[in-house]
Structures are given as C-alpha cells and as structure tokens.
Design a protein around this motif. Structure first.
Motif, PDB file in Angstrom:
ATOM      1  N   THR A 127      28.037   4.059  -9.105  1.00 46.71           N
ATOM      2  CA  THR A 127      27.988   3.374  -7.613  1.00 46.71           C
ATOM      3  C   THR A 127      26.866   2.359  -7.314  1.00 46.71           C
ATOM      4  O   THR A 127      25.640   2.981  -7.667  1.00 46.71           O
ATOM      5  N   GLY A 128      26.977   1.187  -7.325  1.00 44.94           N
ATOM      6  CA  GLY A 128      25.827   0.306  -6.933  1.00 44.94           C
ATOM      7  C   GLY A 128      25.381  -0.525  -8.083  1.00 44.94           C
ATOM      8  O   GLY A 128      25.288  -0.231  -9.124  1.00 44.94           O
ATOM      9  N   LYS A 129      25.183  -1.605  -7.792  1.00 44.92           N
ATOM     10  CA  LYS A 129      24.742  -2.745  -8.890  1.00 44.92           C
ATOM     11  C   LYS A 129      23.678  -2.113  -9.670  1.00 44.92           C
ATOM     12  O   LYS A 129      23.585  -2.363 -10.799  1.00 44.92           O
ATOM     13  N   GLU A 130      22.550  -1.797  -8.910  1.00 47.63           N
ATOM     14  CA  GLU A 130      21.235  -1.008  -9.806  1.00 47.63           C
ATOM     15  C   GLU A 130      21.767   0.044 -10.662  1.00 47.63           C
ATOM     16  O   GLU A 130      21.248   0.094 -11.680  1.00 47.63           O
ATOM     17  N   ILE A 131      22.758   0.774 -10.318  1.00 44.45           N
ATOM     18  CA  ILE A 131      23.262   2.049 -11.195  1.00 44.45           C
ATOM     19  C   ILE A 131      23.829   1.295 -12.296  1.00 44.45           C
ATOM     20  O   ILE A 131      23.707   1.773 -13.415  1.00 44.45           O
ATOM     21  N   TYR A 132      24.880   0.275 -12.151  1.00 44.25           N
ATOM     22  CA  TYR A 132      25.430  -0.374 -13.250  1.00 44.25           C
ATOM     23  C   TYR A 132      24.392  -0.799 -14.230  1.00 44.25           C
ATOM     24  O   TYR A 132      24.670  -0.908 -15.334  1.00 44.25           O
ATOM     25  N   GLN A 133      23.408  -1.629 -13.711  1.00 50.55           N
ATOM     26  CA  GLN A 133      22.616  -2.144 -14.793  1.00 50.55           C
ATOM     27  C   GLN A 133      21.818  -1.266 -15.436  1.00 50.55           C
ATOM     28  O   GLN A 133      21.521  -1.625 -16.298  1.00 50.55           O
ATOM     29  N   VAL A 191      28.236  -4.971 -15.817  1.00 45.78           N
ATOM     30  CA  VAL A 191      27.678  -5.725 -14.788  1.00 45.78           C
ATOM     31  C   VAL A 191      28.537  -6.846 -14.392  1.00 45.78           C
ATOM     32  O   VAL A 191      28.868  -6.927 -13.222  1.00 45.78           O
ATOM     33  N   ALA A 192      28.847  -7.646 -15.484  1.00 41.97           N
ATOM     34  CA  ALA A 192      29.408  -8.793 -15.193  1.00 41.97           C
ATOM     35  C   ALA A 192      31.088  -8.502 -15.224  1.00 41.97           C
ATOM     36  O   ALA A 192      31.940  -9.193 -14.750  1.00 41.97           O
ATOM     37  N   ASN A 193      31.466  -7.535 -16.088  1.00 41.49           N
ATOM     38  CA  ASN A 193      32.901  -7.021 -16.233  1.00 41.49           C
ATOM     39  C   ASN A 193      33.073  -5.485 -15.709  1.00 41.49           C
ATOM     40  O   ASN A 193      33.247  -4.628 -16.654  1.00 41.49           O
ATOM     41  N   VAL A 194      33.206  -5.313 -14.555  1.00 36.43           N
ATOM     42  CA  VAL A 194      33.053  -3.844 -14.010  1.00 36.43           C
ATOM     43  C   VAL A 194      34.360  -3.064 -14.334  1.00 36.43           C
ATOM     44  O   VAL A 194      34.135  -1.914 -14.684  1.00 36.43           O
ATOM     45  N   GLU A 195      35.387  -3.661 -14.525  1.00 35.72           N
ATOM     46  CA  GLU A 195      36.723  -2.937 -15.049  1.00 35.72           C
ATOM     47  C   GLU A 195      36.593  -2.418 -16.250  1.00 35.72           C
ATOM     48  O   GLU A 195      37.459  -1.657 -16.630  1.00 35.72           O
ATOM     49  N   GLN A 196      35.621  -2.880 -17.351  1.00 34.41           N
ATOM     50  CA  GLN A 196      35.397  -2.065 -18.554  1.00 34.41           C
ATOM     51  C   GLN A 196      35.007  -0.733 -18.536  1.00 34.41           C
ATOM     52  O   GLN A 196      35.356  -0.025 -19.367  1.00 34.41           O
TER      53      GLN A 196
END
Length: 266
Positions: free
Chosen positions: A166-172, A190-195
C-alpha cells in the motif's frame, strides 16, 4: 476427482519435478532447502486453486526463489503460510476493500477522525454506499509516498497483491528490490499496478517485499506461533487473521518437512 496425496507424501518427489532436485548450491546439507516447489506441495497449500493457477504460481516462485533467498524449508513454510492467508485457497489476489461504514472510518483512519463530516459524507450508511475512491484518497493521501488527495494516488496505490502493498513509496521500494535481485524481471508495478494481481507479479512482488522487510531473518528464528505472529506483525499488523495464519503455518511446515530440515534453528 484425482487422488490427493497426503501431506506426508508430498516431499518424496514424483514425475519430472522431484522435490529433492536442487536448483542451486545450498548452505548446509538439507536437499529440500534449495529445491523447487512442486505441484503437489502447492495443491496441498491451495486446495481450491485451478491447475493452471497452481502451475503459474509455482513457476513464478521457482524462477526466482533463490534470488530472494527463500532457500530454506522454514523460510518457505513461513512465506507460503502468509500467502495462503492473503490469497485464499483458490489463489485470488485481491485489491483492498474500502467499503467502510462511517463509524469504522473514524476508528481506522486519522484523517476521518479529524474530519468526521467527511466520514459521514463518504462512508457507507443507510443513505448511500461507501465512496471507496474518495476514502482511499483521503485515508492514504500524503502517506507512504502518495501525493495529495487531489493526486488520486491514495486510490491508485491502495493495497494489492499476494502480500498486499500500500502506498506509492512501498510499490517503488518493492520494484527496486525486484530490479536489484532479479534484473530483467519484466515487471513495473509502479506504472502498472495491476501486475501485482497476476501470478508472476503477485508472487515476485511478494518475494521482493519479503526480502526487503528482512522476513527471511525472522523466519529463521523458529517455528512456533509466536514466530508466525512476529512475521504477521510486519505483513499485516492490524489483521484479525492471526490464528488462521498459524493454522496455515501448521500445514506449510509439514508440506516443507520443516521438522526434518537440518538447516533449521537448534
């Protein structure tokens, strides 16, 4: 219906993928630690999953588990116990459900405690359903690397995956770990969250999160309920599923023959 093997039979190996076929050098002398997981093992953990999904998840794990150092029987047992809770017996990766009542919003999120009128406006009540996008953007705005409410990043980077991130920083951070440990992995969550909802992206992002959060080290400490709880504290501290996670671990530690592993803590 095909015959299902008992848990005690799962590590004897059968067909083209015996569990004692190591995929790389192991530290210590347990041949199962660095062995690929098998269809039989995955079916024991995810009994309602389709054969196709079992195969996809198994292949994703086997392609990368050494890169993320999930190369101990105990580490595998802890990892798959948590995954089992997160995706269920059928391996259904979910996106975070924010269908909260007004009262729950004020209990869970500081934003709505500070802005009770918005909890009434966006939370579920007798007059209207929850506005989940508005909830996410307020609950997660300016948190974990997300931008403001207006950025929409709270909604975009809400929880997803085989271990929900959860959260952009965590995704990154998870993406950075994937890139560092598995260059050329072909993913950009980050660009394709559905992956993160697909077998490859779900499994690799979970493995990367696990490695990033040093959960291998926590796994190495032991195989009691307290050790499961210590890992759950990292994966989902506020969950009400602690007992279920321990139950799943009781299955996975048999599947991976933790009691017989010579690399487990003394």
């Amino acid at each position: 219906m095909a015959h299902r093997q008992g848990l005690s039979d799962l590590n004897t190996g059968s067909g083209a993928s015996p569990v004692n076929s190591p995929v790389g050098a192991c530290v210590g002398d347990c041949p199962r630690c660095c062995a690929k997981v098998t269809q039989e093992q995955m079916t024991a953990i995810f009994p309602s999953a389709s054969s196709a999904k079992i195969t996809a998840v198994m292949d994703a794990f086997n392609s990368a588990f050494e890169k993320f150092e999930l190369n101990r029987c105990l580490r595998k047992a802890h990892f798959f116990a948590q995954i089992r809770q997160e995706v269920g017996a059928s391996i259904n990766a979910l996106t975070e459900n924010l269908n909260y009542k007004e009262s729950v919003l004020k209990e869970k999120f500081n934003y709505f405690r500070d802005n009770p009128a918005e909890a009434a406006l966006y939370g579920r009540n007798d007059d209207h359903p929850a506005d989940q996008e508005a909830i996410a953007n307020r609950a997660y705005g300016k948190r974990n690397g997300n931008g403001s409410i207006e950025s929409g990043e709270g909604w975009l980077y809400r929880g997803r995956g085989y271990i929900q991130i959860t959260g952009k920083e965590i995704y990154q951070n998870v993406q950075n770990q994937m890139n560092a440990r598995y260059p050329g992995n072909g993913l950009d969550i980050v660009a394709n969250v559905e992956q993160t909802l697909e077998p490859k992206g779900g499994m690799l992002s979970a493995m990367a999160y696990w490695r990033w959060k040093k959960l291998n080290e926590k796994s190495d400490l032991g195989d009691t309920g307290a050790h499961v709880d210590a890992i759950t504290d990292v994966v989902n501290y506020y969950t009400d599923s602690r007992e279920s996670r321990k139950t799943h671990f009781n299955t996975t530690k048999v599947v991976f023959k933790v009691a017989e592993c010579t690399n487990r803590p003394k």
